[in-house]
Design a protein around this motif. Structure first.
Motif, PDB file in Angstrom:
ATOM      1  N   TYR A 164      -2.126   4.120   2.059  1.00 16.09           N
ATOM      2  CA  TYR A 164      -3.533   4.187   2.448  1.00 16.09           C
ATOM      3  C   TYR A 164      -3.851   3.146   3.512  1.00 16.09           C
ATOM      4  O   TYR A 164      -4.604   3.412   4.458  1.00 16.09           O
ATOM      5  CB  TYR A 164      -4.444   3.945   1.240  1.00 16.09           C
ATOM      6  CG  TYR A 164      -4.352   4.955   0.124  1.00 16.09           C
ATOM      7  CD1 TYR A 164      -3.700   6.168   0.292  1.00 16.09           C
ATOM      8  CD2 TYR A 164      -4.923   4.684  -1.120  1.00 16.09           C
ATOM      9  CE1 TYR A 164      -3.621   7.082  -0.746  1.00 16.09           C
ATOM     10  CE2 TYR A 164      -4.853   5.598  -2.157  1.00 16.09           C
ATOM     11  CZ  TYR A 164      -4.192   6.794  -1.970  1.00 16.09           C
ATOM     12  OH  TYR A 164      -4.125   7.684  -3.019  1.00 16.09           O
ATOM     13  N   VAL A 165      -3.251   1.961   3.356  1.00 13.89           N
ATOM     14  CA  VAL A 165      -3.567   0.844   4.251  1.00 13.89           C
ATOM     15  C   VAL A 165      -2.679   0.832   5.487  1.00 13.89           C
ATOM     16  O   VAL A 165      -3.168   0.782   6.615  1.00 13.89           O
ATOM     17  CB  VAL A 165      -3.464  -0.488   3.485  1.00 13.89           C
ATOM     18  CG1 VAL A 165      -3.580  -1.669   4.439  1.00 13.89           C
ATOM     19  CG2 VAL A 165      -4.545  -0.564   2.414  1.00 13.89           C
ATOM     20  N   TYR A 166      -1.355   0.884   5.297  1.00 14.00           N
ATOM     21  CA  TYR A 166      -0.438   0.742   6.433  1.00 14.00           C
ATOM     22  C   TYR A 166      -0.493   1.930   7.386  1.00 14.00           C
ATOM     23  O   TYR A 166      -0.541   1.748   8.600  1.00 14.00           O
ATOM     24  CB  TYR A 166       0.997   0.535   5.940  1.00 14.00           C
ATOM     25  CG  TYR A 166       1.308  -0.886   5.567  1.00 14.00           C
ATOM     26  CD1 TYR A 166       2.001  -1.726   6.424  1.00 14.00           C
ATOM     27  CD2 TYR A 166       0.903  -1.407   4.334  1.00 14.00           C
ATOM     28  CE1 TYR A 166       2.285  -3.043   6.083  1.00 14.00           C
ATOM     29  CE2 TYR A 166       1.181  -2.720   3.983  1.00 14.00           C
ATOM     30  CZ  TYR A 166       1.874  -3.536   4.859  1.00 14.00           C
ATOM     31  OH  TYR A 166       2.145  -4.837   4.507  1.00 14.00           O
ATOM     32  N   THR A 174     -11.004  -3.189   1.683  1.00 16.08           N
ATOM     33  CA  THR A 174     -11.975  -2.081   1.679  1.00 16.08           C
ATOM     34  C   THR A 174     -11.693  -1.053   0.584  1.00 16.08           C
ATOM     35  O   THR A 174     -12.576  -0.254   0.258  1.00 16.08           O
ATOM     36  CB  THR A 174     -12.001  -1.350   3.037  1.00 16.08           C
ATOM     37  OG1 THR A 174     -10.749  -0.683   3.257  1.00 16.08           O
ATOM     38  CG2 THR A 174     -12.285  -2.302   4.178  1.00 16.08           C
ATOM     39  N   GLN A 176      -5.320  -6.015  10.306  1.00 18.23           N
ATOM     40  CA  GLN A 176      -5.947  -4.761   9.868  1.00 18.23           C
ATOM     41  C   GLN A 176      -5.468  -4.369   8.481  1.00 18.23           C
ATOM     42  O   GLN A 176      -6.233  -3.825   7.682  1.00 18.23           O
ATOM     43  CB  GLN A 176      -5.636  -3.647  10.863  1.00 18.23           C
ATOM     44  CG  GLN A 176      -6.392  -3.740  12.167  1.00 18.23           C
ATOM     45  CD  GLN A 176      -6.052  -2.585  13.084  1.00 18.23           C
ATOM     46  OE1 GLN A 176      -4.893  -2.325  13.410  1.00 18.23           O
ATOM     47  NE2 GLN A 176      -7.069  -1.859  13.505  1.00 18.23           N
ATOM     48  N   VAL A 177      -4.197  -4.638   8.186  1.00 17.88           N
ATOM     49  CA  VAL A 177      -3.658  -4.373   6.847  1.00 17.88           C
ATOM     50  C   VAL A 177      -4.440  -5.170   5.805  1.00 17.88           C
ATOM     51  O   VAL A 177      -4.911  -4.623   4.798  1.00 17.88           O
ATOM     52  CB  VAL A 177      -2.151  -4.725   6.774  1.00 17.88           C
ATOM     53  CG1 VAL A 177      -1.674  -4.798   5.317  1.00 17.88           C
ATOM     54  CG2 VAL A 177      -1.323  -3.710   7.542  1.00 17.88           C
ATOM     55  N   LEU A 220      -7.809   7.104   6.461  1.00 16.86           N
ATOM     56  CA  LEU A 220      -7.644   6.917   5.023  1.00 16.86           C
ATOM     57  C   LEU A 220      -7.627   8.245   4.283  1.00 16.86           C
ATOM     58  O   LEU A 220      -6.779   8.470   3.408  1.00 16.86           O
ATOM     59  CB  LEU A 220      -8.765   6.023   4.486  1.00 16.86           C
ATOM     60  CG  LEU A 220      -8.794   5.779   2.975  1.00 16.86           C
ATOM     61  CD1 LEU A 220      -7.498   5.156   2.489  1.00 16.86           C
ATOM     62  CD2 LEU A 220      -9.986   4.883   2.610  1.00 16.86           C
ATOM     63  N   GLY A 276      -7.883  -3.885   5.501  1.00 17.79           N
ATOM     64  CA  GLY A 276      -7.860  -2.558   4.891  1.00 17.79           C
ATOM     65  C   GLY A 276      -7.750  -2.614   3.382  1.00 17.79           C
ATOM     66  O   GLY A 276      -8.430  -1.871   2.669  1.00 17.79           O
ATOM     67  N   TYR A 277      -6.896  -3.501   2.880  1.00 16.87           N
ATOM     68  CA  TYR A 277      -6.784  -3.642   1.433  1.00 16.87           C
ATOM     69  C   TYR A 277      -8.134  -3.986   0.814  1.00 16.87           C
ATOM     70  O   TYR A 277      -8.516  -3.440  -0.224  1.00 16.87           O
ATOM     71  CB  TYR A 277      -5.772  -4.731   1.076  1.00 16.87           C
ATOM     72  CG  TYR A 277      -4.353  -4.242   0.947  1.00 16.87           C
ATOM     73  CD1 TYR A 277      -4.007  -3.294  -0.015  1.00 16.87           C
ATOM     74  CD2 TYR A 277      -3.349  -4.732   1.775  1.00 16.87           C
ATOM     75  CE1 TYR A 277      -2.706  -2.843  -0.145  1.00 16.87           C
ATOM     76  CE2 TYR A 277      -2.039  -4.285   1.653  1.00 16.87           C
ATOM     77  CZ  TYR A 277      -1.719  -3.345   0.692  1.00 16.87           C
ATOM     78  OH  TYR A 277      -0.434  -2.895   0.560  1.00 16.87           O
ATOM     79  N   ILE A 326      -5.129   3.213   7.412  1.00 17.96           N
ATOM     80  CA  ILE A 326      -6.126   2.335   8.040  1.00 17.96           C
ATOM     81  C   ILE A 326      -5.537   1.609   9.246  1.00 17.96           C
ATOM     82  O   ILE A 326      -5.956   1.831  10.380  1.00 17.96           O
ATOM     83  CB  ILE A 326      -6.699   1.345   7.008  1.00 17.96           C
ATOM     84  CG1 ILE A 326      -7.445   2.112   5.901  1.00 17.96           C
ATOM     85  CG2 ILE A 326      -7.635   0.348   7.690  1.00 17.96           C
ATOM     86  CD1 ILE A 326      -7.913   1.243   4.739  1.00 17.96           C
ATOM     87  N   ALA A 327      -4.536   0.758   9.017  1.00 11.20           N
ATOM     88  CA  ALA A 327      -3.973  -0.018  10.130  1.00 11.20           C
ATOM     89  C   ALA A 327      -3.224   0.875  11.116  1.00 11.20           C
ATOM     90  O   ALA A 327      -3.237   0.621  12.324  1.00 11.20           O
ATOM     91  CB  ALA A 327      -3.056  -1.112   9.597  1.00 11.20           C
TER      92      ALA A 327
END
Length: 202
Positions: free
Chosen positions: A98-100, A169, A162-163, A109, A166-167, A103-104
C-alpha cells in the motif's frame, strides 16, 4: 495470533522481531517467523528479482510481482501456521505494498489494495506494529548494513520520506506506532507494553 511489523528501511524490524520471538517463546508460544517479500520458495525468488539493483521495475509491475508472492505466502505459510496454533510474526505484510507501490510509488492506494485483495483473501493481522523512524536515519542504517543497500534502499530520500508519510496515513486502531529512533531496549519495552495492554501476551 498473527503480528505484522512494518516500517521504512532501517527501522530495526528484524532486531525487534527476534527479541519478540524470544520473549513469546519463553512464555509458551510456538512462534513462526516469516517475511515479505518472501516466505515461500516462489515468493523468495520474486523477492530476489524485486530487490536486485540491476532490475528496473515500475510500481505496477512491482505490485503484481509482490502480490503473487504474497498469495503463495498466505496460502502456504501463514494460514497453515495459524491453523496449527502457532503465533506468526511477519517482517512486512500487505501494508508495505500500500505504501511502497501505492503511495510512494505513485500507483495509487486504492489500486494497490485492489491488486492485493485476492492475495491476502481476508487474512489480516491481529496487530500491526509500525516502527516509525526518520527516513535519513533509517536509510543510512540500511545502506551501511547491506553494503550500499538493495534496490529499494537505493531509492531517493524523497521516496523514503513519502514511505514514512504514507504509513502514517493508513494507520488505524489495529496499529501500534512506536518511535524507532531510540535505542533497541526502549523500542522493545514499548512493543511489550502494547501487546500486554491489548491482551496478546502476559
Amino acid at each position: 495470533m498473527f503480528i505484522a511489523f512494518e516500517g521504512g528501511e532501517g527501522a530495526g524490524k528484524s532486531t525487534q522481531i527476534e527479541l519478540l520471538k524470544n520473549y513469546l517463546t519463553e512464555r509458551g508460544h510456538d512462534v513462526e517467523l516469516t517475511r515479505e517479500p518472501g516466505g515461500t520458495p516462489v515468493a523468495e525468488a520474486m523477492r530476489d528479482y524485486v530487490l536486485n539493483p540491476a532490475n528496473t521495475i515500475d510500481a505496477l509491475e512491482e505490485c503484481f510481482i509482490i502480490a503473487t508472492g504474497r498469495a503463495s505466502h498466505v496460502a502456504h505459510r501463514i494460514r497453515p501456521a495459524l491453523a496449527a496454533g502457532k503465533t506468526v510474526i511477519t517482517d512486512r505484510f500487505v501494508y508495505s505494498s500500500y505504501v511502497y507501490q501505492g503511495i510512494a510509488g505513485g500507483l495509487g492506494l486504492e489500486k494497490a489494495k485492489r491488486i492485493n485483495e485476492p492475495a491476502i483473501d481476508g487474512c489480516e493481522p491481529d496487530l500491526i506494529i509500525l516502527l516509525d523512524i526518520e527516513a535519513s536515519t533509517g536509510v543510512a542504517r540500511a545502506r551501511q548494513a547491506k553494503d550500499g543497500g538493495d534496490r529499494l534502499d537505493q531509492a531517493s530520500m524523497a521516496f523514503h520520506e513519502q514511505v514514512n508519510a504514507g504509513y502514517r496515513t493508513i494507520v488505524d486502531d489495529r496499529w501500534a506506532v512506536i518511535d524507532a529512533n531510540r535505542d533497541v531496549a526502549a523500542v522493545f519495552d514499548d512493543i511489550v507494553h502494547v501487546m500486554t495492554d491489548r491482551g496478546l501476551c502476559a
